[in-house]
Every structure is written in C-alpha cells, then in structure tokens.
Design a protein around this motif. Structure first.
Motif, PDB file in Angstrom:
ATOM      1  N   SER A 223       0.847  -1.194   0.000  1.00  0.00           N
ATOM      2  CA  SER A 223       0.000   0.000   0.000  1.00  0.00           C
ATOM      3  C   SER A 223       0.882   1.243   0.000  1.00  0.00           C
ATOM      4  CB  SER A 223      -0.916   0.011   1.230  1.00  0.00           C
ATOM      5  OG  SER A 223      -1.689   1.190   1.258  1.00  0.00           O
ATOM      6  N   ASN A 227      -2.169   8.556   4.381  1.00  0.00           N
ATOM      7  CA  ASN A 227      -3.130   8.114   5.395  1.00  0.00           C
ATOM      8  C   ASN A 227      -4.237   9.150   5.575  1.00  0.00           C
ATOM      9  OD1 ASN A 227      -4.243   6.497   7.435  1.00  0.00           O
ATOM     10  ND2 ASN A 227      -3.158   7.627   9.030  1.00  0.00           N
ATOM     11  N   GLU A 256       2.664  -1.653   4.564  1.00  0.00           N
ATOM     12  CA  GLU A 256       2.060  -0.319   4.580  1.00  0.00           C
ATOM     13  C   GLU A 256       3.194   0.701   4.509  1.00  0.00           C
ATOM     14  OE1 GLU A 256       0.604   2.189   3.881  1.00  0.00           O
ATOM     15  OE2 GLU A 256      -1.284   2.028   4.980  1.00  0.00           O
ATOM     16  N   CYS A 258       3.229   3.855   4.078  1.00  0.00           N
ATOM     17  CA  CYS A 258       3.019   5.148   4.729  1.00  0.00           C
ATOM     18  C   CYS A 258       3.235   4.991   6.237  1.00  0.00           C
ATOM     19  CB  CYS A 258       1.605   5.666   4.438  1.00  0.00           C
ATOM     20  SG  CYS A 258       1.236   7.248   5.212  1.00  0.00           S
ATOM     21  N   TYR A 259       4.295   5.584   6.755  1.00  0.00           N
ATOM     22  CA  TYR A 259       4.573   5.478   8.196  1.00  0.00           C
ATOM     23  C   TYR A 259       4.776   6.843   8.850  1.00  0.00           C
ATOM     24  CZ  TYR A 259       9.430   6.162   6.777  1.00  0.00           C
ATOM     25  OH  TYR A 259      10.581   6.669   6.247  1.00  0.00           O
ATOM     26  N   THR A 265      -1.531   3.160  10.246  1.00  0.00           N
ATOM     27  CA  THR A 265      -2.510   3.890   9.447  1.00  0.00           C
ATOM     28  C   THR A 265      -3.883   3.235   9.513  1.00  0.00           C
ATOM     29  OG1 THR A 265      -2.061   2.566   7.482  1.00  0.00           O
ATOM     30  CG2 THR A 265      -0.651   4.507   7.849  1.00  0.00           C
ATOM     31  N   ILE A 267      -5.380   1.966   6.970  1.00  0.00           N
ATOM     32  CA  ILE A 267      -5.297   0.734   6.183  1.00  0.00           C
ATOM     33  C   ILE A 267      -4.617  -0.371   6.985  1.00  0.00           C
ATOM     34  CG2 ILE A 267      -4.136  -0.310   4.190  1.00  0.00           C
ATOM     35  CD1 ILE A 267      -4.881   2.136   2.576  1.00  0.00           C
ATOM     36  N   ALA A 268      -3.590  -0.018   7.756  1.00  0.00           N
ATOM     37  CA  ALA A 268      -2.940  -1.015   8.619  1.00  0.00           C
ATOM     38  C   ALA A 268      -3.945  -1.600   9.598  1.00  0.00           C
ATOM     39  CB  ALA A 268      -1.772  -0.375   9.372  1.00  0.00           C
ATOM     40  N   VAL A 278       0.758  -7.192   9.298  1.00  0.00           N
ATOM     41  CA  VAL A 278       1.088  -5.841   8.842  1.00  0.00           C
ATOM     42  C   VAL A 278       2.579  -5.580   9.028  1.00  0.00           C
ATOM     43  CG1 VAL A 278       0.657  -3.368   9.131  1.00  0.00           C
ATOM     44  CG2 VAL A 278      -1.222  -5.014   9.431  1.00  0.00           C
TER      45      VAL A 278
END
Length: 327
Positions: A223, A227, A256, A258-259, A265, A267-268, A278
């Motif tokens: 992904s 977020n 994921e 995006c951190y 996030t 989505i996570a 994850v």
C-alpha cells in the motif's frame, strides 16, 4: 541555495537531495551505519528554509556539478521532486532504476581506467523486497505463483510492481486506486517497458467491490497511499474494494509504506482487523538504507555483527517518538 557544503572535518560526505527534508530519517540512519563501521563520514540534507514550512533544494545542474568536483563525495539519496528528472543527467542507470522508473540513489562506479561514473539506482526495490521476504510466513517461495495487490498509482506502485515480478514471482498483480487515469498511465508505461509481455505477471486493475469478491485472493499487498480518510466517491469505492480483498481467504502480509507522521494507518488497522500480518513502511526504509550504505561504503553492511540491529533500534525509536508527538 548556490553553495553545497563540503565539510572539512569529514573524510566522506553523502547527500540527501530533494525537498522537503525536515522530517527525513536518512541522515541519522546513515550516521548510525558510519559510526558502527568507524567511518568519519556524514550525510547532509541539501535543502534550505524557504518560508516557515517549506524547503528548497538546488537545481540538478548545480547539484551534479558540485558532486562531480567534490573529492569527498561518496553517494547521494535522491527524493522528490528529482527522482525522475535526474535520471537523464547520470552516466548510467541500473535495471532497478530503469524498471522502477525512478532513481532514489546515486553511487560511484570506477572502470578499469579508474574513470568514475555517476550511476543511478533505486534501492526502494530492495527495501520493498526485503520487507516482504523477511516477513514471509513460510519462506521466500511463499508468494511465488500467487496474486499480489498494489494500492495506489504513484512511484511506490511502480516500484512494487517490479519487485513483485522479479523477486516474489507473483502470478498476477491487482491494482486498486482512486484515479483511473493514473492506472492507465501505469499500464501504458508497463506495456512500453515490457514490450511483448511474455512471461510477465499481468497487471489487473480492480475498481468494483463486486469484482474483488470473485478474484483469487492476493497473498501480498503493498500500500503506497497517504493516510487520509476517503472523501470522494472514487476514494470511497477504492477503499471498499480494498476492504473486500482484505476479507478474502487466505490472508497474507501487507506492507504499509506510509509510516509518517504515524506508523499505524487506517489501512494497517483494516488489514490487522481482517487477519493480515502488517509490515510497517519503516521496515522498507531500513533495508533500502542498508543497500545505499553497501553501495557507498563497499562493505556488506548486513553481515557486520550487530549493525542491522542498531539501525532497526534507531528507526523504531525515531518512528515511535514522531508518532507520539503527533498524537
């Protein structure tokens, strides 16, 4: 910014080129590596403040002329907005950079006549690859011959497609994205880059939750979107399509990417609730940084006792602190 710093008290200097850079973990990550190797090196972020919240980096001509004349230059990270534009200015590109369509790393290569070439590559490929393989439930062949899924339509999606094909052996790659035009661009680029398409895992856009409920379940997901909660009809439809795919059996692993500013996030959380393992994007950051360090130092840094653990400890602490400050 016209002058690029060449520190007199260091034996080697790497740069981080792009903007904005204020929140980058790259310089301290690399400093952790240099300290562990006993190198008197540093990485410097090449950006200057331009207003209260914006930074500006030098143009490509200024940057390249500086590093070519800098005897202490060992390599550079490259971020937005230069990852694509810089490619045509370098002496050579690796297959990873060509296939990903972007360069995030410059390293030096000397030929038999000791002539130096400035080569572009994309270590994000290694970051995504290792983040998935290191967390595979049953080993490196777990993903082979099975579908995978990309969420998004930007640079991360392009890089992930290449990784899933070359190293994970995905049978097909679904793409879920809010913007149909972005998907069409990816498909067109992919067709041009892989003319003929023989033996290449096909790209399969999915925009309908009903269709998502009928396809073979993916075992790996990457992904690569910010977020943000969905607001438009297209965003909501993409999110619902993803939710259906996450509900399919068997569950797999999701990376994921995006951190920042928070590592966990929406989505996570969705994936975790559905039973997926994850992997945080900071894991990919670690492995791509270690690959950069290998290219710049000429040392197999992963084999250095305790070094990977030091880097992981630093990144985990830094990400946790930043998440806490954004609560």
């Amino acid at each position: 910014m016209e002058q690029i710093t060449i520190p007199s008290d260091r034996d080697g200097v790497a740069y981080l080129y792009g903007h904005p850079l204020r929140n980058s973990l790259s310089p301290p990550l690399h400093q952790t590596v240099y300290n562990a190797l006993g190198l008197n090196w540093t990485q410097i972020a090449l950006s200057s403040a331009n207003g209260p919240s914006y930074t500006q980096s030098p143009d490509i001509t200024t940057f390249l002329s500086s590093i070519r004349s800098n005897p202490k230059f060992v390599g550079s990270s490259v971020t937005m907005p230069w990852k694509v534009a810089i490619m045509s200015h370098l002496d050579d590109l690796t297959e990873d950079a060509q296939q990903a369509g972007a360069c995030n790393t410059i390293f030096l290569r000397k030929d038999s006549q000791s002539e130096t070439s400035y080569v572009g590559t994309n270590t994000d490929c290694i970051g995504i690859r290792e983040a998935l393989l290191q967390n595979s439930p049953t080993g490196p062949d777990h993903f082979r011959g099975k579908p995978a899924l990309i969420v998004g339509g930007g640079g991360t999606a392009r890089t992930a497609i290449y990784v899933l094909r070359r190293w994970l052996g995905s049978s097909k790659i679904y793409i879920v994205n809010r913007d149909a035009a972005e998907i069409e661009t990816i498909l067109a680029e992919d067709k041009q880059r892989n003319a003929g398409g023989s033996g290449v895992a096909p790209l399969v856009p999915i925009s309908d939750p009903a269709v998502a409920a009928t396809v073979e379940a993916p075992v790996a997901i990457v992904s690569g979107i910010p977020n943000y909660p969905p607001k438009t009809e297209e965003e909501s439809r993409a999110r619902e399509t993803l939710k259906v795919l996450l509900g399919r059996q068997p569950h797999g692993v999701i990376l994921e990417m995006c951190y920042h500013p928070v590592p966990w996030t929406d989505i996570a959380q969705m994936a975790s609730d559905a039973g997926w393992k994850v992997i945080l994007g900071s894991e990919a950051l670690i492995w791509q940084g270690l690959e950069q360090a290998r290219l710049w130092t000429g040392t197999d840094v992963v084999a250095v006792p305790g070094l990977v653990e030091q880097v992981k400890e630093f990144v985990a602490k830094a990400v946790a602190e930043r998440a806490k400050s954004n609560l």
